[in-house]
Design an enzyme around this catalytic site. Sequence first.
Site, PDB file in Angstrom:
ATOM      1  N   CYS A   1       0.833  -1.204   0.000  1.00 43.68           N
ATOM      2  CA  CYS A   1       0.000   0.000   0.000  1.00 43.68           C
ATOM      3  C   CYS A   1       0.869   1.256   0.000  1.00 43.68           C
ATOM      4  O   CYS A   1       1.500   1.547  -1.012  1.00 43.68           O
ATOM      5  CB  CYS A   1      -0.985  -0.052   1.160  1.00 43.68           C
ATOM      6  SG  CYS A   1      -2.504   0.828   0.773  1.00 43.68           S
TER       7      CYS A   1
ATOM      8  N   HIS B   1      -3.395  -5.344   0.400  1.00 45.01           N
ATOM      9  CA  HIS B   1      -2.850  -5.844   1.673  1.00 45.01           C
ATOM     10  C   HIS B   1      -2.834  -7.378   1.696  1.00 45.01           C
ATOM     11  O   HIS B   1      -3.773  -8.000   2.206  1.00 45.01           O
ATOM     12  CB  HIS B   1      -3.702  -5.328   2.841  1.00 45.01           C
ATOM     13  CG  HIS B   1      -3.540  -3.870   3.074  1.00 45.01           C
ATOM     14  ND1 HIS B   1      -2.576  -3.354   3.908  1.00 45.01           N
ATOM     15  CD2 HIS B   1      -4.197  -2.813   2.544  1.00 45.01           C
ATOM     16  CE1 HIS B   1      -2.654  -2.032   3.904  1.00 45.01           C
ATOM     17  NE2 HIS B   1      -3.618  -1.678   3.084  1.00 45.01           N
TER      18      HIS B   1
ATOM     19  N   GLU C   1      -1.263  -9.280   3.536  1.00 43.39           N
ATOM     20  CA  GLU C   1      -1.134  -9.836   4.895  1.00 43.39           C
ATOM     21  C   GLU C   1      -2.468 -10.302   5.470  1.00 43.39           C
ATOM     22  O   GLU C   1      -2.495 -11.144   6.369  1.00 43.39           O
ATOM     23  CB  GLU C   1      -0.470  -8.819   5.841  1.00 43.39           C
ATOM     24  CG  GLU C   1      -1.287  -7.576   6.210  1.00 43.39           C
ATOM     25  CD  GLU C   1      -1.147  -6.431   5.225  1.00 43.39           C
ATOM     26  OE1 GLU C   1      -0.812  -6.671   4.053  1.00 43.39           O
ATOM     27  OE2 GLU C   1      -1.396  -5.264   5.625  1.00 43.39           O
TER      28      GLU C   1
HETATM   29  N1  GLN Z   1      -2.307   6.659   2.573  1.00 37.24           N
HETATM   30  C1  GLN Z   1      -2.308   5.885   1.368  1.00 37.24           C
HETATM   31  C2  GLN Z   1      -3.649   5.932   0.655  1.00 37.24           C
HETATM   32  O1  GLN Z   1      -4.633   6.318   1.244  1.00 37.24           O
HETATM   33  C3  GLN Z   1      -1.934   4.454   1.667  1.00 37.24           C
HETATM   34  C4  GLN Z   1      -2.971   3.728   2.467  1.00 37.24           C
HETATM   35  C5  GLN Z   1      -2.450   2.468   3.086  1.00 37.24           C
HETATM   36  O2  GLN Z   1      -1.245   2.245   3.136  1.00 37.24           O
HETATM   37  N2  GLN Z   1      -3.333   1.652   3.636  1.00 37.24           N
HETATM   38  O3  GLN Z   1      -3.745   5.565  -0.486  1.00 37.24           O
END
Ligand code: GLN
Length: 537
Positions: free
Chosen positions: A381, A507, A509
């Site tokens: 992310c 994600h 994970e």
């Molecule tokens: N802040 C970034 C976004 O909103 C990454 C979000 C995250 O890592 N969950 O896209």
Amino acid sequence: MTKHIFVTGGVVSSLGKGLTSASIAMLLESRGLRVKMQKLDPYINVDPGTMSPYQHGEVYVLDDGSETDLDLGHYERFTTTHLTRQSNYTTGQIYQSVINKERRGEFLGKTVQVIPHITNEIKEVVLQLDDADTDVVITEIGGTVGDIESLPFLEAIRQIPLERGRENCMFIHLTLVPFLKAAGELKTKPTQHSVGIMRQIGIQPDILVCRTERSLDTSDREKIALFCNVPLHSVIEERDKDFSIYEVPLSLQANKIDDLILKQLGLPAASANLEGWHDILHRLRNPEHEVSIALVGKYAEHRDAYKSIYEALDHGGIANYTQVRVQAIKSEEIELNGAEKTLAGFDALIVPGGFGERGVEGKVEAIQYARERNLPFLGICLGMQCAVIDFARNVAGLTDAHSTEFFRDTPHPVICLMDEQEGVTEKGGTMRLGSQPALLSDGSKSALAYGVSEISERHRHRYEFNGGYRQQLEEAGLVIAGTNSDESLVEIVEVADHPWFVAVQFHPEFKSKPTAAHPLFAGLVAAAVAHHAGVKT
Ligand code: GLN
């Protein structure tokens, strides 16, 4: 008829109710039962999505996009139960629903009160999980017995056996039996008080699971049984596990908790098949390799903030017979001391998700180091977004490239707000959330690791790879290894000629299990093992 098990906790918080609930569910599944799980949290936030990781740890995202408590991660890792929006409720959600009903006039002019209206709403969210395909519903009540905010939940679960029959319900109470050094003995009084509070409310626990750092002897167990009004065999010891949380179900089974539950609920008992679980522990106990991985994020001292990532790294270790040592490093430390000094000696780097500008430059610097030094890297992310920023700045020559999350007027917004997010002002539940399909590019490391060309992964973000820079970055050598179905969003970037440089917008994970490591974590650990051995993959 679906049976109900309620898990409560007393004496102190952080006793591991989530782990215990997940372990019980896993044991019941191993006996052939179909189990559903649910957590009720007494705080007023509608969900943990807007809470700081300092307060609450990670926000665990489900397939359907609900942002939930991290205990639900244990539920999914330990069991096959399918979790949805109905698997986690908070006081905030319960009140919101009751207030909405009141505004619609559904209470027909009555005074709306905690009892019966709030408690009825709680009973409804528990009992909605009953169905013909479910043998047992396990409901964990967050917080600690004796807290003011837990009261409506306890009152609601007290009433459920009246409706469903006492023989169809069970109360399992988790408690702490502390060892007092000065006295040189275990103390049962806190447990007696905690069960006393339950009994004042009208709930007699059926099983007491006693968390303790020392073994309870027979006289301790007899005392607890007598004063807490439970049979001796229902006082179950749960010793602290220094080695692995995956020992918990086996130790509960050794104390016959599954037999007790099946007997009391009158459920048919197949014999347990725990081979897969024994294999996990065998692999953890007999590693053939050891690697150390740097986790460079905003928080270092707060493991819960990246709970699922730690777990998924362990799973990658299990898959590779490897002991994975994870060192959390604040990215600000890299800004102070430099990547070279901070990351020397590690076998891989992982940069997790995150929000806010603090420490972002340190993450970019760490990723640049991994890219240039052939250090295996997994970006998640925000970690992927930082990888794109590094590549744009340091390979494609777009100096000052940035994400508009951190620098609105950057000359090169390689990461920008998603179109669908324009104009969104509410913070709760408004990100791009939950499972989305993605297509993998042939020949990419990701396609190789997954072994399929189409995947589905969970998301939680507002910003994205800016498609306007795609061609330029690809020409500079960035590999677009995954996109969403219509190819409008970049989901995975890789760097060719690197042993393992994979960065994903989603994600992974959240979908890793001890019995089935996520391919990207298994791949990262395998690359770390090769790096450690000095072999180029
Ligand atoms: N802040 C970034 C976004 O909103 C990454 C979000 C995250 O890592 N969950 O896209």
